[in-house]
Design an enzyme around this catalytic site. Structure first.
Site, mmCIF file in Angstrom:
data_model
loop_
_atom_site.group_PDB
_atom_site.id
_atom_site.type_symbol
_atom_site.label_atom_id
_atom_site.label_comp_id
_atom_site.label_asym_id
_atom_site.label_seq_id
_atom_site.Cartn_x
_atom_site.Cartn_y
_atom_site.Cartn_z
ATOM 1 N N ARG A 101 0.894 -1.178 0.099
ATOM 2 C CA ARG A 101 -0.031 -0.283 -0.106
ATOM 3 C C ARG A 101 0.909 1.232 0.042
ATOM 4 N NH1 ARG A 101 -3.754 -2.387 -1.712
ATOM 5 N NH2 ARG A 101 -5.587 -3.056 -0.756
ATOM 6 N N HIS A 145 -1.616 -0.188 -9.940
ATOM 7 C CA HIS A 145 -2.323 -1.010 -8.903
ATOM 8 C C HIS A 145 -2.488 -2.224 -9.850
ATOM 9 C CE1 HIS A 145 -4.589 -0.982 -5.034
ATOM 10 N NE2 HIS A 145 -4.312 -2.138 -5.488
HETATM 11 P P1 NDP Z 1 -1.999 -10.794 5.350
HETATM 12 O O1 NDP Z 1 -2.852 -10.444 6.412
HETATM 13 O O2 NDP Z 1 -1.987 -12.361 4.871
HETATM 14 O O3 NDP Z 1 -0.334 -10.499 5.894
HETATM 15 C C1 NDP Z 1 -0.023 -9.212 6.341
HETATM 16 C C2 NDP Z 1 1.571 -9.638 6.773
HETATM 17 O O4 NDP Z 1 1.777 -8.302 7.456
HETATM 18 C C3 NDP Z 1 1.572 -10.557 7.849
HETATM 19 O O5 NDP Z 1 2.559 -11.247 7.890
HETATM 20 C C4 NDP Z 1 1.837 -9.535 9.238
HETATM 21 O O6 NDP Z 1 2.339 -10.004 10.339
HETATM 22 C C5 NDP Z 1 2.429 -8.380 8.549
HETATM 23 N N1 NDP Z 1 2.261 -7.368 9.310
HETATM 24 C C6 NDP Z 1 1.052 -6.723 9.768
HETATM 25 N N2 NDP Z 1 1.066 -5.454 10.493
HETATM 26 C C7 NDP Z 1 2.548 -5.523 10.734
HETATM 27 C C8 NDP Z 1 3.247 -4.755 11.245
HETATM 28 N N3 NDP Z 1 2.833 -3.579 12.047
HETATM 29 N N4 NDP Z 1 4.746 -4.900 11.594
HETATM 30 C C9 NDP Z 1 5.444 -5.777 10.878
HETATM 31 N N5 NDP Z 1 4.391 -6.892 10.082
HETATM 32 C C10 NDP Z 1 3.273 -6.586 9.888
HETATM 33 O O7 NDP Z 1 -1.940 -10.062 4.093
HETATM 34 P P2 NDP Z 1 -1.672 -10.416 2.601
HETATM 35 O O8 NDP Z 1 -0.284 -10.993 2.579
HETATM 36 O O9 NDP Z 1 -2.788 -10.950 1.863
HETATM 37 O O10 NDP Z 1 -1.661 -8.970 1.758
HETATM 38 C C11 NDP Z 1 -0.621 -7.989 2.230
HETATM 39 C C12 NDP Z 1 -1.233 -6.690 1.550
HETATM 40 O O11 NDP Z 1 -0.904 -6.622 0.111
HETATM 41 C C13 NDP Z 1 -2.824 -6.507 1.665
HETATM 42 O O12 NDP Z 1 -3.154 -5.999 2.889
HETATM 43 C C14 NDP Z 1 -2.806 -5.334 0.569
HETATM 44 O O13 NDP Z 1 -2.414 -3.932 1.127
HETATM 45 C C15 NDP Z 1 -1.683 -5.686 -0.497
HETATM 46 N N6 NDP Z 1 -2.319 -6.320 -1.659
HETATM 47 C C16 NDP Z 1 -1.966 -5.523 -3.028
HETATM 48 C C17 NDP Z 1 -2.477 -5.912 -4.205
HETATM 49 C C18 NDP Z 1 -2.102 -5.109 -5.402
HETATM 50 O O14 NDP Z 1 -2.282 -5.610 -6.445
HETATM 51 N N7 NDP Z 1 -1.140 -4.072 -5.314
HETATM 52 C C19 NDP Z 1 -3.233 -7.033 -4.210
HETATM 53 C C20 NDP Z 1 -3.467 -7.694 -3.048
HETATM 54 C C21 NDP Z 1 -3.151 -7.101 -1.729
HETATM 55 P P3 NDP Z 1 1.907 -11.423 11.245
HETATM 56 O O15 NDP Z 1 2.166 -12.535 10.275
HETATM 57 O O16 NDP Z 1 2.907 -11.481 12.409
HETATM 58 O O17 NDP Z 1 0.567 -11.018 11.512
HETATM 59 C C1 OXD Z 2 -6.275 -5.922 -2.956
HETATM 60 C C2 OXD Z 2 -5.952 -5.132 -3.982
HETATM 61 O O1 OXD Z 2 -6.043 -5.496 -1.622
HETATM 62 O O2 OXD Z 2 -5.961 -5.360 -5.108
HETATM 63 O O3 OXD Z 2 -6.953 -7.089 -3.158
HETATM 64 O O4 OXD Z 2 -5.094 -4.142 -3.654
#
Ligand code: NDP
Ligand code: OXD
Length: 306
Positions: free
Chosen positions: A222, A269
Site C-alpha cells: 500500500r 495498482h
Molecule cells: P496478510 O494479512 O496475509 O499478511 C500481512 C502480513 O503483514 C503478516 O505477515 C503480518 O504479520 C504483517 N504485518 C502486519 N502488520 C505488521 C506490522 N505492524 N509490522 C510488521 N508486520 C506486520 O496479507 P496479504 O499477504 O494477503 O496481503 C498483504 C497486503 O498486500 C494487503 O493488505 C494489501 O494491502 C496488499 N495487496 C496489494 C495488491 C496489489 O495489487 N497491489 C493486491 C492484493 C493485496 P503477522 O504474520 O505477524 O501477523
Molecule cells: C487488494 C488489492 O487488496 O487489489 O486486493 O489491492
C-alpha cells in the site's frame, strides 16, 4: 440463502460464475444486487461499494471482501458482522509473478539493454541471484508465497513480520531490531504489508537510511507504507530504484513527482487482482460456513486492522 452482491462494478464478472459455483456446491442460494437489508444472509463487498451503512443488515452473518486489503472497511463503525478478506489462489499467483518479474528486472539490470540508444556493448554479467539478498516485509498469504518463489530462484530471502515466526527454510525476523537487520542487508526490499496505523510510514527517512547503496524497493503493498518525501530524498541519494504499484492517492495524480522521477517506476495498482474464476471457490466455501454456523475463513481481526 440470500446473498447480496454489493460491488456493482464487478457484477458482470460474477453474475454467471458465482451462481454456477453455488449450484455445484449444492448451496441453495440466490445472488442479488439489491435486497431488503433485513433478509440478507451474506454480503459480498468491494471498497468502492455504495453500501457503507451495515446497520440494517441484522441477519447477515458475514461480509466477504473481494479485496485482500481491508483498510477501507475495517474501521467502519456500522460493521458489526464478521469481516473476511480475500485470499485467492489466482490473486496470489499474480502477485508472485509481479514480484518475480520486477525483482528480476533489477537483478539482471534489464533496463541497460532494453533502453540502449547509444548501442553500448556493455558485457558486464549480472551476479547470480544467490548473491542478491532480499528482504520481504510481510509474511502473510502474499509475502510468504513471494518469498518462497524468490527462494526457488536462489535469492537469499529474509522475512520480517509483526509476530515471531518459525518458518522452515526461511530466516524470519520481527520487531524494530529485526527490521533494521533485514533492511541493512537487503539489495531488494519487497513491502507486502497491510495499511494499518502501525505500518503507515514504516519506511521513513530513518529506516530507508538502513538500506545499502543501490538497493531497490518494490512496493505492491500500500502507498502509505512509504513516506513519499523520504523516498524521493533517498532516491536522490544512494537508493537505487523504487517500483511502486500502490499510492496514497489512486490514480496517482498527473503532477505527482513519482511519474517523472528517473529512479521510479509506476505500475497502476495491477500487481495482483482477485480472479473471479478462483475467487468464487473461496466465496462459496465461506458462504457454506456461514450457512452451517462454522468458523469463517480469512477472518479479519478488527482490532489489529488486517
Ligand atoms: P496478510 O494479512 O496475509 O499478511 C500481512 C502480513 O503483514 C503478516 O505477515 C503480518 O504479520 C504483517 N504485518 C502486519 N502488520 C505488521 C506490522 N505492524 N509490522 C510488521 N508486520 C506486520 O496479507 P496479504 O499477504 O494477503 O496481503 C498483504 C497486503 O498486500 C494487503 O493488505 C494489501 O494491502 C496488499 N495487496 C496489494 C495488491 C496489489 O495489487 N497491489 C493486491 C492484493 C493485496 P503477522 O504474520 O505477524 O501477523
Ligand atoms: C487488494 C488489492 O487488496 O487489489 O486486493 O489491492
Amino acid at each position: 440463502m440470500l446473498i447480496l452482491f454489493a460491488a456493482p462494478a464487478l457484477w458482470p464478472e460474477y453474475e454467471t460464475l458465482l451462481p454456477a459455483a453455488l449450484a455445484r456446491a449444492g448451496i441453495a442460494a440466490q445472488v442479488v444486487t439489491e435486497a431488503a437489508p433485513e433478509e440478507v444472509d451474506v454480503i459480498i463487498y468491494a471498497p468502492s461499494s455504495w453500501l457503507q451503512d451495515f446497520t440494517p443488515y441484522v441477519k447477515a452473518k458475514a461480509v466477504l471482501n473481494l479485496w485482500a486489503g481491508v483498510e477501507r472497511i475495517v474501521g467502519n463503525a456500522t460493521l458489526t458482522q464478521a469481516l473476511c478478506r480475500m485470499v485467492d489462489p489466482g490473486l496470489t499467483e499474480g502477485m508472485v509473478e509481479w514480484v518475480l518479474g520486477h525483482a528480476l528486472r533489477h537483478h539482471l539490470g534489464m533496463d541497460r539493454h532494453i533502453v540502449n540508444p547509444g548501442h553500448v556493448w556493455d558485457a558486464t554479467c549480472p551476479p547470480l541471484a544467490r548473491s542478491r539478498p532480499v528482504a520481504m516485509l510481510g509474511l502473510g498469504e502474499l509475502g510468504l508465497a513471494c518469498a518462497r518463489a524468490l527462494q526457488a530462484m536462489n535469492f537469499p530471502v529474509t522475512g520480517w513480520s509483526r509476530t515471531a515466526k518459525d518458518i522452515p527454510g526461511l530466516r524470519s525476523l520481527h520487531g524494530e531490531t529485526g527490521l533494521k537487520e533485514a533492511l541493512s542487508q537487503a539489495q531488494i526490499v519487497v513491502t507486502l504489508l497491510p495499511k494499518t496505523p502501525e505500518t503507515e510510514n514504516l519506511l521513513n527517512a530513518e529506516r530507508l537510511a538502513f538500506l545499502p547503496k543501490g538497493a531497490v524497493i518494490l512496493n505492491p503493498g500500500r502507498g502509505p507504507l512509504i513516506d513519499d518525501q523520504a523516498l524521493l530524498a533517498a532516491l536522490d541519494g544512494g537508493l537505487g530504484h523504487a517500483t511502486l504499484d500502490v499510492f496514497r492517492t489512486e490514480p496517482l495524480p498527473q503532477d505527482h513527482p513519482f511519474w517523472t522521477h528517473p529512479k521510479i517506476t509506476v505500475t497502476p495498482h495491477i500487481a495482483a487482482d482477485t480472479r473471479p474464476e478462483t475467487a468464487v471457490g473461496v466465496l462459496v466455501a465461506n458462504i457454506a460456513r456461514a450457512r452451517d454456523g462454522l468458523p469463517l475463513l480469512h477472518l479479519v481481526d478488527r482490532a489489529r486492522g488486517y
